[in-house]
Design a protein around this motif. Structure first.
Motif, PDB file in Angstrom:
ATOM      1  N   ASP A 144      56.947  29.539  31.550  1.00 14.34           N
ATOM      2  CA  ASP A 144      57.698  29.303  30.314  1.00 14.34           C
ATOM      3  C   ASP A 144      57.260  30.226  29.183  1.00 14.34           C
ATOM      4  O   ASP A 144      57.664  30.050  28.025  1.00 14.34           O
ATOM      5  CB  ASP A 144      57.548  27.843  29.866  1.00 14.34           C
ATOM      6  N   GLY A 145      56.400  31.214  29.520  1.00 15.83           N
ATOM      7  CA  GLY A 145      55.950  32.170  28.519  1.00 15.83           C
ATOM      8  C   GLY A 145      54.656  31.799  27.823  1.00 15.83           C
ATOM      9  O   GLY A 145      54.109  32.603  27.061  1.00 15.83           O
ATOM     10  N   TYR A 146      54.136  30.582  28.087  1.00 12.20           N
ATOM     11  CA  TYR A 146      52.900  30.150  27.444  1.00 12.20           C
ATOM     12  C   TYR A 146      51.714  30.906  28.042  1.00 12.20           C
ATOM     13  O   TYR A 146      51.603  31.045  29.259  1.00 12.20           O
ATOM     14  CB  TYR A 146      52.703  28.643  27.632  1.00 12.20           C
ATOM     15  N   VAL A 147      50.824  31.397  27.188  1.00 11.73           N
ATOM     16  CA  VAL A 147      49.614  32.090  27.639  1.00 11.73           C
ATOM     17  C   VAL A 147      48.459  31.103  27.589  1.00 11.73           C
ATOM     18  O   VAL A 147      48.147  30.545  26.529  1.00 11.73           O
ATOM     19  CB  VAL A 147      49.309  33.313  26.761  1.00 11.73           C
ATOM     20  N   THR A 148      47.818  30.886  28.716  1.00 12.23           N
ATOM     21  CA  THR A 148      46.752  29.883  28.797  1.00 12.23           C
ATOM     22  C   THR A 148      45.495  30.359  28.086  1.00 12.23           C
ATOM     23  O   THR A 148      45.281  31.557  27.881  1.00 12.23           O
ATOM     24  CB  THR A 148      46.393  29.570  30.264  1.00 12.23           C
ATOM     25  N   MET A 149      44.651  29.386  27.737  1.00  8.75           N
ATOM     26  CA  MET A 149      43.328  29.713  27.223  1.00  8.75           C
ATOM     27  C   MET A 149      42.487  30.296  28.368  1.00  8.75           C
ATOM     28  O   MET A 149      42.805  30.076  29.543  1.00  8.75           O
ATOM     29  CB  MET A 149      42.651  28.448  26.675  1.00  8.75           C
ATOM     30  N   PRO A 150      41.418  31.018  28.048  1.00 12.07           N
ATOM     31  CA  PRO A 150      40.540  31.543  29.103  1.00 12.07           C
ATOM     32  C   PRO A 150      40.039  30.415  30.011  1.00 12.07           C
ATOM     33  O   PRO A 150      39.703  29.329  29.539  1.00 12.07           O
ATOM     34  CB  PRO A 150      39.390  32.182  28.312  1.00 12.07           C
ATOM     35  N   ALA A 151      40.014  30.687  31.314  1.00  9.97           N
ATOM     36  CA  ALA A 151      39.572  29.699  32.303  1.00  9.97           C
ATOM     37  C   ALA A 151      38.580  30.362  33.248  1.00  9.97           C
ATOM     38  O   ALA A 151      38.616  31.577  33.470  1.00  9.97           O
ATOM     39  CB  ALA A 151      40.766  29.162  33.077  1.00  9.97           C
ATOM     40  N   GLU A 152      37.679  29.548  33.805  1.00  9.68           N
ATOM     41  CA  GLU A 152      36.628  30.068  34.681  1.00  9.68           C
ATOM     42  C   GLU A 152      36.949  29.740  36.136  1.00  9.68           C
ATOM     43  O   GLU A 152      37.039  28.570  36.515  1.00  9.68           O
ATOM     44  CB  GLU A 152      35.279  29.465  34.295  1.00  9.68           C
ATOM     45  N   LEU A 153      37.127  30.776  36.941  1.00  6.21           N
ATOM     46  CA  LEU A 153      37.491  30.632  38.355  1.00  6.21           C
ATOM     47  C   LEU A 153      36.322  31.042  39.236  1.00  6.21           C
ATOM     48  O   LEU A 153      35.728  32.108  39.063  1.00  6.21           O
ATOM     49  CB  LEU A 153      38.712  31.504  38.663  1.00  6.21           C
ATOM     50  N   LYS A 154      35.991  30.169  40.199  1.00  2.00           N
ATOM     51  CA  LYS A 154      34.910  30.444  41.142  1.00  2.00           C
ATOM     52  C   LYS A 154      35.454  30.288  42.569  1.00  2.00           C
ATOM     53  O   LYS A 154      36.002  29.240  42.917  1.00  2.00           O
ATOM     54  CB  LYS A 154      33.755  29.465  40.911  1.00  2.00           C
ATOM     55  N   VAL A 155      35.309  31.302  43.375  1.00  5.22           N
ATOM     56  CA  VAL A 155      35.748  31.236  44.774  1.00  5.22           C
ATOM     57  C   VAL A 155      34.606  30.679  45.617  1.00  5.22           C
ATOM     58  O   VAL A 155      33.487  31.195  45.603  1.00  5.22           O
ATOM     59  CB  VAL A 155      36.159  32.624  45.298  1.00  5.22           C
ATOM     60  N   LEU A 156      34.890  29.623  46.365  1.00  2.00           N
ATOM     61  CA  LEU A 156      33.872  28.969  47.189  1.00  2.00           C
ATOM     62  C   LEU A 156      33.900  29.437  48.636  1.00  2.00           C
ATOM     63  O   LEU A 156      32.859  29.597  49.271  1.00  2.00           O
ATOM     64  CB  LEU A 156      34.074  27.445  47.151  1.00  2.00           C
ATOM     65  N   LYS A 157      35.115  29.663  49.145  1.00  2.00           N
ATOM     66  CA  LYS A 157      35.260  29.969  50.574  1.00  2.00           C
ATOM     67  C   LYS A 157      36.620  30.608  50.800  1.00  2.00           C
ATOM     68  O   LYS A 157      37.593  30.267  50.144  1.00  2.00           O
ATOM     69  CB  LYS A 157      35.143  28.668  51.383  1.00  2.00           C
ATOM     70  N   THR A 158      36.675  31.540  51.755  1.00  2.00           N
ATOM     71  CA  THR A 158      37.941  32.186  52.082  1.00  2.00           C
ATOM     72  C   THR A 158      38.115  32.246  53.596  1.00  2.00           C
ATOM     73  O   THR A 158      37.167  32.568  54.320  1.00  2.00           O
ATOM     74  CB  THR A 158      37.990  33.624  51.511  1.00  2.00           C
ATOM     75  N   GLU A 159      39.308  31.916  54.066  1.00  2.00           N
ATOM     76  CA  GLU A 159      39.650  32.015  55.494  1.00  2.00           C
ATOM     77  C   GLU A 159      40.771  33.046  55.623  1.00  2.00           C
ATOM     78  O   GLU A 159      41.921  32.763  55.299  1.00  2.00           O
ATOM     79  CB  GLU A 159      40.102  30.655  56.036  1.00  2.00           C
ATOM     80  N   GLU A 160      40.417  34.232  56.105  1.00  2.00           N
ATOM     81  CA  GLU A 160      41.407  35.317  56.167  1.00  2.00           C
ATOM     82  C   GLU A 160      41.981  35.511  57.559  1.00  2.00           C
ATOM     83  O   GLU A 160      42.711  36.466  57.805  1.00  2.00           O
ATOM     84  CB  GLU A 160      40.763  36.615  55.667  1.00  2.00           C
TER      85      GLU A 160
END
Length: 248
Positions: free
Chosen positions: A163-179
């Motif tokens: 909808d065009g809203y820009v979010t506040m800064p957020a902290e993303l942490k990757v725990l595990k990946t299955e490729e």
């Protein structure tokens, strides 16, 4: 809280029945205030000072209740709903007289930490957009590629939602990946400082990925009790409540 309240209201809040049931208890002469038989269910008493008993059992009054719920999937965060079970339907009938409500909301298919209370002032403070109360989620995310540093950088900058809203800064942490499979599946933790509608799902949608499982782990100083299985709840400890009120 008002110093004095109606006797029947106080007894209703302590689980002794409805107003009409309490009126009958008074008529039977088994309700006493400070050792004297109460004659009127509308008698004004001070629950902090006056000693109230029903058939010898003390009425321990408390105005507010605070519950930590591990919300299961398929239940809506509402006080009533014509189609689905609500979070209030999960509560024991002993909480029925407290006029509880969910503080904030989780989507029907999202599980995890949800605070239930009847304290409107606390709810307002926690939900006020000016407060920026941090909330951490665990999510399983699918996409054509794994969740990575590029996504984390985008989230730290703030992403533009549909909808065009820009979010506040957020902290993303990757725990595990299955490729090994397509789409690629990643397990992550994300901490956001606001609570827009479907925000976590829409943030990942903005970077070309899809949330397939979502669980809230924390809200402000509260952390979901690992001992609570989906659908279980408990009252907050004094330490948790104090931290919540102080905004720690």
């Amino acid at each position: 809280m008002k110093k004095t309240q109606r006797l029947d209201k106080i007894l209703a809040h302590t689980g002794f029945g409805t107003r009409s049931e309490i009126k009958n208890l008074v008529k039977r002469g088994i309700v006493e205030v400070n050792g004297k038989i109460a004659k009127d269910s509308g008698l004004q008493v001070n629950p902090e000072i006056d000693r109230i008993t029903v058939d010898g059992e003390s009425a321990l009054f408390r105005e507010f209740v605070y519950l930590m719920l591990n919300k299961p999937q398929g239940v809506v965060s509402a006080t009533e709903d014509t189609r689905d079970r609500t979070v209030l339907d999960l509560l024991d009938e002993s909480y029925g007289h407290f006029d509880m409500f969910p503080v904030g909301r989780l989507d029907k298919d999202t599980e995890g930490l949800l605070l239930l209370s009847n304290d409107g002032k606390l709810a307002h403070n926690l939900l006020s957009p000016k407060k920026h109360v941090p909330k951490t989620y665990f999510a399983i995310v699918e996409g054509p590629e794994a969740v990575g540093d590029g996504d984390a950088a985008a989230f730290r900058q703030g992403v533009t939602l549909d909808d065009g809203y820009v979010t506040m800064p957020a902290e993303l942490k990757v725990l595990k990946t299955e490729e090994t499979n397509t789409p690629v599946r990643s397990e992550i933790e994300l901490t956001i400082m606001e609570g827009k509608f479907h925000q976590v799902k829409r943030m990942f949608q903005a970077v070309g990925k899809k949330v397939v499982f979502l669980k809230r782990l924390t809200m402000g100083p509260l952390t979901l009790d690992p001992g609570l299985t989906a659908g279980q709840y408990r009252e907050l400890t004094e330490t948790e409540l104090e931290a919540l009120k102080e905004g720690r």
